[in-house]
Design a protein around this motif. Structure first.
Motif, short mmCIF file in Angstrom:
data_model
loop_
_atom_site.label_atom_id
_atom_site.label_comp_id
_atom_site.label_asym_id
_atom_site.label_seq_id
_atom_site.Cartn_x
_atom_site.Cartn_y
_atom_site.Cartn_z
N VAL A 1 0.78 -7.79 -8.87
CA VAL A 1 0.19 -7.92 -7.63
C VAL A 1 -0.88 -7.01 -7.82
CG1 VAL A 1 1.39 -6.08 -6.46
CG2 VAL A 1 0.39 -7.97 -5.17
N GLN A 2 -2.32 -7.63 -7.29
CA GLN A 2 -3.44 -6.72 -7.21
C GLN A 2 -3.75 -6.47 -5.65
OE1 GLN A 2 -3.43 -10.15 -9.21
NE2 GLN A 2 -2.63 -8.87 -10.47
N LEU A 3 -4.12 -5.22 -5.81
CA LEU A 3 -4.36 -4.89 -4.36
C LEU A 3 -6.03 -4.20 -4.11
CD1 LEU A 3 -1.36 -2.67 -3.90
CD2 LEU A 3 -1.61 -5.03 -2.97
N VAL A 4 -6.50 -4.41 -3.10
CA VAL A 4 -7.84 -4.23 -2.98
C VAL A 4 -8.21 -3.67 -1.44
CG1 VAL A 4 -10.45 -4.82 -2.72
CG2 VAL A 4 -8.72 -5.93 -4.41
N GLU A 5 -8.35 -2.27 -1.36
CA GLU A 5 -8.39 -1.77 -0.15
C GLU A 5 -9.94 -1.65 0.27
OE1 GLU A 5 -5.74 1.10 -2.53
OE2 GLU A 5 -7.72 0.10 -3.03
N SER A 6 -10.15 -1.79 1.78
CA SER A 6 -11.54 -1.52 2.25
C SER A 6 -11.25 -1.25 3.71
CB SER A 6 -11.79 -3.02 2.41
OG SER A 6 -11.29 -4.00 3.25
N GLY A 7 -12.49 -0.81 4.05
CA GLY A 7 -12.47 -0.07 5.75
C GLY A 7 -12.63 1.41 5.60
N GLY A 8 -13.04 2.14 4.50
CA GLY A 8 -13.04 3.53 4.78
C GLY A 8 -14.92 3.61 5.06
N GLY A 9 -15.10 4.78 5.26
CA GLY A 9 -16.45 5.29 5.82
C GLY A 9 -16.32 6.44 6.26
#
Length: 122
Positions: A1-9
Motif C-alpha cells: 500500500v502506498q501512503l501520502v501525507e499532507s496538511g503539515g505546515g
C-alpha cells in the motif's frame, strides 16, 4: 500500500492543523493505521492509531485530549486533527499501515508515507 501525507505546515502555539494520509494500492480497510512523529536525532514516536473499521483508537498520553485520529474508508484516507498545538509537537509526522488490529509499535507497520513537517512556532 502506498501512503501520502499532507496538511503539515507552520502554526502558532495554540493553533490547529489537520493532517491527511491518502492510501492507494491495496484494500485500505484491511489495515489499521497509525500516526507517528520524529524529530532529528530521536526515535520515531507513536502518536495515535485507529483500527481497520475505525471503531477503536488509541493515543499517546502526550496528545490525549488534543489530537483526534479518524478514517474515511470510502475515501481511503486517515486524518489527524490536532488542536492546542505546542512547540514540542513540532516534528515530521508519518502515517503507517499495519495488518494488525491496532498497534502503537512502529516495528509492526510495514508501510510508511514520506512524512509531512509540522512546525509550531510564534
Amino acid at each position: 500500500v502506498q501512503l501520502v501525507e499532507s496538511g503539515g505546515g507552520l502554526v502558532q502555539p495554540g493553533g490547529s492543523l489537520r493532517l491527511s494520509c491518502a492510501a492507494s494500492g491495496r484494500t485500505f480497510v484491511g489495515y489499521s493505521m497509525g500516526w507517528f512523529r520524529q524529530t532529528p536525532g530521536k526515535e520515531r514516536e507513536f502518536v495515535a492509531a485507529i483500527s481497520k473499521t475505525g471503531g477503536t483508537t488509541t493515543y499517546a498520553d502526550s496528545v490525549k485530549g488534543r489530537f483526534t485520529i479518524s478514517r474515511d474508508n470510502a475515501e481511503n484516507t486517515v486524518y489527524l486533527q490536532m488542536i492546542s498545538l505546542k512547540p514540542e509537537d513540532a516534528a515530521v509526522y508519518y502515517c503507517g499501515a499495519s495488518g494488525r488490529f491496532i498497534t502503537a509499535s512502529s516495528g509492526r507497520y510495514p508501510y510508511w508515507g514520506q512524512g509531512t513537517q509540522v512546525t509550531v512556532s510564534s
